[in-house]
Design an enzyme around this catalytic site. Sequence first.
Site, PDB file in Angstrom:
ATOM      1  N   GLU A  22     -37.456 -22.496 -20.005  1.00 11.38           N
ATOM      2  CA  GLU A  22     -37.534 -23.952 -20.206  1.00 11.38           C
ATOM      3  C   GLU A  22     -37.604 -24.692 -18.868  1.00 11.38           C
ATOM      4  OE1 GLU A  22     -34.872 -22.082 -20.639  1.00 11.38           O
ATOM      5  OE2 GLU A  22     -32.990 -23.113 -20.209  1.00 11.38           O
ATOM      6  N   CYS A  47     -32.153 -16.404 -22.181  1.00  8.70           N
ATOM      7  CA  CYS A  47     -31.011 -15.904 -21.423  1.00  8.70           C
ATOM      8  C   CYS A  47     -29.927 -15.364 -22.359  1.00  8.70           C
ATOM      9  CB  CYS A  47     -30.503 -16.981 -20.469  1.00  8.70           C
ATOM     10  SG  CYS A  47     -29.625 -16.252 -19.088  1.00  8.70           S
ATOM     11  N   HIS A  98     -34.714 -18.437 -17.898  1.00 10.40           N
ATOM     12  CA  HIS A  98     -34.673 -19.785 -18.490  1.00 10.40           C
ATOM     13  C   HIS A  98     -36.082 -20.348 -18.382  1.00 10.40           C
ATOM     14  CE1 HIS A  98     -30.367 -20.389 -19.105  1.00 10.40           C
ATOM     15  NE2 HIS A  98     -30.210 -19.581 -18.066  1.00 10.40           N
TER      16      HIS A  98
HETATM   17  N1  GLN Z   1     -23.630 -15.580 -19.926  1.00 13.17           N
HETATM   18  C1  GLN Z   1     -24.797 -14.806 -19.742  1.00 13.17           C
HETATM   19  C2  GLN Z   1     -24.853 -14.167 -18.360  1.00 13.17           C
HETATM   20  O1  GLN Z   1     -24.151 -14.572 -17.473  1.00 13.17           O
HETATM   21  C3  GLN Z   1     -26.031 -15.636 -19.986  1.00 13.17           C
HETATM   22  C4  GLN Z   1     -26.215 -16.687 -18.948  1.00 13.17           C
HETATM   23  C5  GLN Z   1     -27.129 -17.797 -19.377  1.00 13.17           C
HETATM   24  O2  GLN Z   1     -27.443 -17.926 -20.546  1.00 13.17           O
HETATM   25  N2  GLN Z   1     -27.505 -18.630 -18.445  1.00 13.17           N
HETATM   26  O3  GLN Z   1     -25.622 -13.271 -18.119  1.00 13.17           O
END
Ligand code: GLN
Length: 581
Positions: A548, A417, A546
């Site tokens: 994970e 992400c 994500h």
């Molecule tokens: N802050 C980034 C976004 O909003 C990444 C979000 C995250 O890592 N969950 O896109």
Amino acid sequence: MNSKNLLSSIANISDDTEFYTPMPGGYKPGKTKYVGVFGTVMSGLGKGIFASSLARVLKDKGLTVAPIKLEGYLNLDSGTLNPFRHGEVFVLDDGMECDMDLGTYERMLDQNMSRANFSTSGQIFTAVLEKERRGGYLGRDVQMIPHVTGEVKSKLRQLAVESDADVVFIEIGGTVGDVENAYYIEALRQLAFEEGPNSTCWVALTYILQPPALGEQKSKAAQLGIKQLLEAGVQPHIIACRGIKPVTKKAREKIAMYSSVPYERVFSMHDCESVYVIPEMVREAGLDSAVVDILNLAERLHPEAEKTARQTWDDYLSKFRHAKETVTVGIAGKYTSVRDSYASVIKALEHAGTNCGVRVEIDWIEASGMKADQAVDKLAHLHGLIVPGGFGSRGAEGKIACIHHARTSGLPYLGLCLGFQLAVIEYARNMAGLAGAGSTEFEDNSQHPVIDILPEQKQIEGLGGNMRLGGQDVVLTPGSLAAQLFNGAPEIRLRFRHRYEVDPRYIDQLVDAGMIFSGKAPDYPIMQVLELPVSTHPYFIATQAHSELTSRPLRPDPFFFGLIQAAVDVKSRQNKSPQTV
Ligand code: GLN
């Protein structure tokens, strides 16, 4: 009146009865049994781990199970909670942002959860208040009992209808005695009364103190905790005692006597080497058989299925126990002081490590304040690097420095992400000639905002539940590293939680500079996986998702699995020629 009669006599609502229990359509009394797990003495006993392990053992026996976590807080979901205080926000396939315990259930049961498996006081009260506005209470004053408790019971029975499970597992957040959980406990007391004998099994999880100065186990705090449950009208059927050492006969006898639970049903659930050992502990102690007896479930069991299921688990455990070789993976994050904020990343590494036959040592790298020239030294001992998800600009430059080091030194890298977005920024700045590239999340007037807010996010105000959330399909480029990791699958499903994305206007420049976008959304130009050619870097891959969150012990996430395989290679090359890596 027996329980069947009681249930059938309950009208949805009327002026002449106090038995207010909204009953979802299709509810079959007696089909679904309920196990409730209550925490006493203190929070942090591992209620979720215990409840999910017990659920796992029952599932292995051939029963279908559906867990539900009841949270006392008023938030509608966990989306706005700070991971420093509450641990990571877990995201379900349907987009629900919930407590990290749901992750424990998904991993332990190898079963996807949905919003039906998670409730907060905020959801319960909202449902009650909306019904009140619609005139649903026919002029009655709306009360905690029976209306709020009725809503809780309805939610539990709704889950029973939707899942058609043999057993619904109810985990109440916090500790017995918390004001905010009192009405949940009252709802369960009523549920037991309405469903009748052999329909509910209440388990009190408690803690046996062992002060080092005394060297002896003390059960008084546990006794008092259980007393609170008894005062609420809930007689536990089973008591599970947590403690640092096996709980002695003497301590268990005292608890049995004090709480009117037979000694044979007071179990020691002491600390052990891994959460995946707990199902075995539950089985060896006979806790599962006690539940089967109490709920009269013997006829629904499938002993043959249990043999195969146990074998699979035993194999995983023996791999876990026999893994001796270690690799060191760095996690460069912002919340490194609170490990719960990366719970699923830690678990995914454990799954990948165990399935590769190694132990993964995690080195937490505080990226905030790290300068570009410090990264080389700080990461020199690593065999792999992860930059996990995160929000806000703090630590971003330090993480970019870490990614730069990984990219230029051949250190295996997995970006998740935010770790994906930062890898794009690093590459844009240093390889695509886009000096000053950045993200509009960090600064409004970056020279090249290669990461920008998603178009649909521009219209949305406020912070709750408004990201691109949940499971999404990802189309993989045939022949890419990503496709190889997923055994050639053309399309996979990953979980997302983000507001920003690669700005499509920069994609061509990044691709021309050598970046490969190997995973894309099916009908929308959102880049979901990036990689570098394996001819130039042994393992450099990142995903906007994500990944994970969907790793399971028996099915490790392929991105993590690939990282650990690459880390093992790096380590063996280092061992062969220490100077050259
Ligand atoms: N802050 C980034 C976004 O909003 C990444 C979000 C995250 O890592 N969950 O896109």
